[in-house]
Scaffold this active site. Structure first.
Site, PDB file in Angstrom:
ATOM      1  N   GLU A   1      -2.239  -8.709   4.063  1.00 34.76           N
ATOM      2  CA  GLU A   1      -2.334  -9.210   5.440  1.00 34.76           C
ATOM      3  C   GLU A   1      -3.772  -9.331   5.922  1.00 34.76           C
ATOM      4  OE1 GLU A   1      -1.925  -4.685   6.012  1.00 34.76           O
ATOM      5  OE2 GLU A   1      -1.299  -6.225   4.585  1.00 34.76           O
TER       6      GLU A   1
ATOM      7  N   HIS B   1      -3.773  -4.678   0.669  1.00 35.66           N
ATOM      8  CA  HIS B   1      -3.325  -5.159   1.977  1.00 35.66           C
ATOM      9  C   HIS B   1      -3.471  -6.680   2.058  1.00 35.66           C
ATOM     10  CE1 HIS B   1      -2.645  -1.399   4.280  1.00 35.66           C
ATOM     11  NE2 HIS B   1      -3.485  -0.900   3.387  1.00 35.66           N
TER      12      HIS B   1
ATOM     13  N   CYS C   1       0.832  -1.211   0.000  1.00 37.62           N
ATOM     14  CA  CYS C   1       0.000   0.000   0.000  1.00 37.62           C
ATOM     15  C   CYS C   1       0.865   1.259   0.000  1.00 37.62           C
ATOM     16  CB  CYS C   1      -0.994  -0.036   1.159  1.00 37.62           C
ATOM     17  SG  CYS C   1      -2.370   1.126   0.928  1.00 37.62           S
TER      18      CYS C   1
END
Length: 236
Positions: free
Chosen positions: A212, A210, A118
């Site tokens: 994660e 993202h 990002c």
């Protein structure tokens, strides 16, 4: 130089983010997202928060096996030559900008494996002379959308797929790619969602989303962290 045996977790540097308030710590803090740290650990790495400072970045990075540049607030527009500031630009911090840009440049010079996420992607782009669109007409905040990944890219090999569902939270995007950077993923609206630097000495890939957020349940997203740690273990 590879200092990591297969029995040891490769040490992955993650630049900390400043937080004005954090529960139970009473004062301002330096933080990293728990999901990000857990994804690195799940991949077999040892995540290590790195204190933002203005000097000695390359020497400090030399002790690590890999680097993860995480998300965060916006870069100051003057960092990429913009003469004005859009009203939606937020959370600009001069020290954070200086440190993150230094980390990106130093990691690439040292050939350290580098995954940028990002804001991290935007940092690498600006570090290499690229520019950003300060605010998209239709931003990608709180949005999960499909991205198409370029065949043969490091990103495709890491994700194990040519399409992936990306969890996004960004209102800016790459305008002009930095020197040598190529776009390796795009959203349906054409937004660049991945960058790589062919010919770089170390393993490097960047995503605008993202991974994660969904890595705990999506092998394609966890694959990015696995690939970073694998490259860190192998020393390239």
């Amino acid at each position: 130089m590879n200092r990591t045996s297969r029995a040891t977790r490769p040490l992955i540097a993650i630049p900390a983010r400043f937080s004005a308030t954090t529960s139970a710590l009473r004062y301002a803090a330096e933080v990293n997202a728990r999901a990000l740290v857990e994804a690195v650990y799940r991949a077999g790495g040892e995540p290590a928060s790195m204190h933002p400072a203005e000097d000695g970045t390359e020497e400090r990075l030399a002790r690590f096996d890999g680097v993860l540049l995480p998300g965060g607030g916006d870069l100051a527009p003057h960092r990429y030559g913009a003469p004005d500031v859009h009203a939606d630009v937020y959370d600009v911090d001069d020290l954070q900008d200086t440190f993150d840009l230094d980390v990106a440049r130093a990691a690439l010079r040292l050939g350290l494996p580098l995954l940028a996420i990002c804001r991290g992607l935007q940092v690498v782009n600006v570090a290499l002379g690229g520019t950003l669109e300060q605010h998209m007409d239709t931003d990608h905040r709180h949005l999960v959308h499909p991205v198409t990944i370029r065949r043969g890219s490091l990103l495709e090999r890491a994700a194990g797929a040519e399409k992936a569902d990306a969890s996004c939270y960004h209102h800016q995007r790459v305008d002009r790619p930095g020197e040598g950077l190529t776009v390796t993923a795009r959203a349906a609206d054409g937004t660049p969602e991945g960058l790589e630097l062919p010919g770089t000495r170390g393993w490097f890939t960047a995503v605008q989303w993202h991974p994660e957020d969904t890595a705990h349940e999506d092998p394609a997203q966890q694959g990015l962290f696995d690939a970073l740690v694998r490259a860190a273990r192998e020393g390239h």
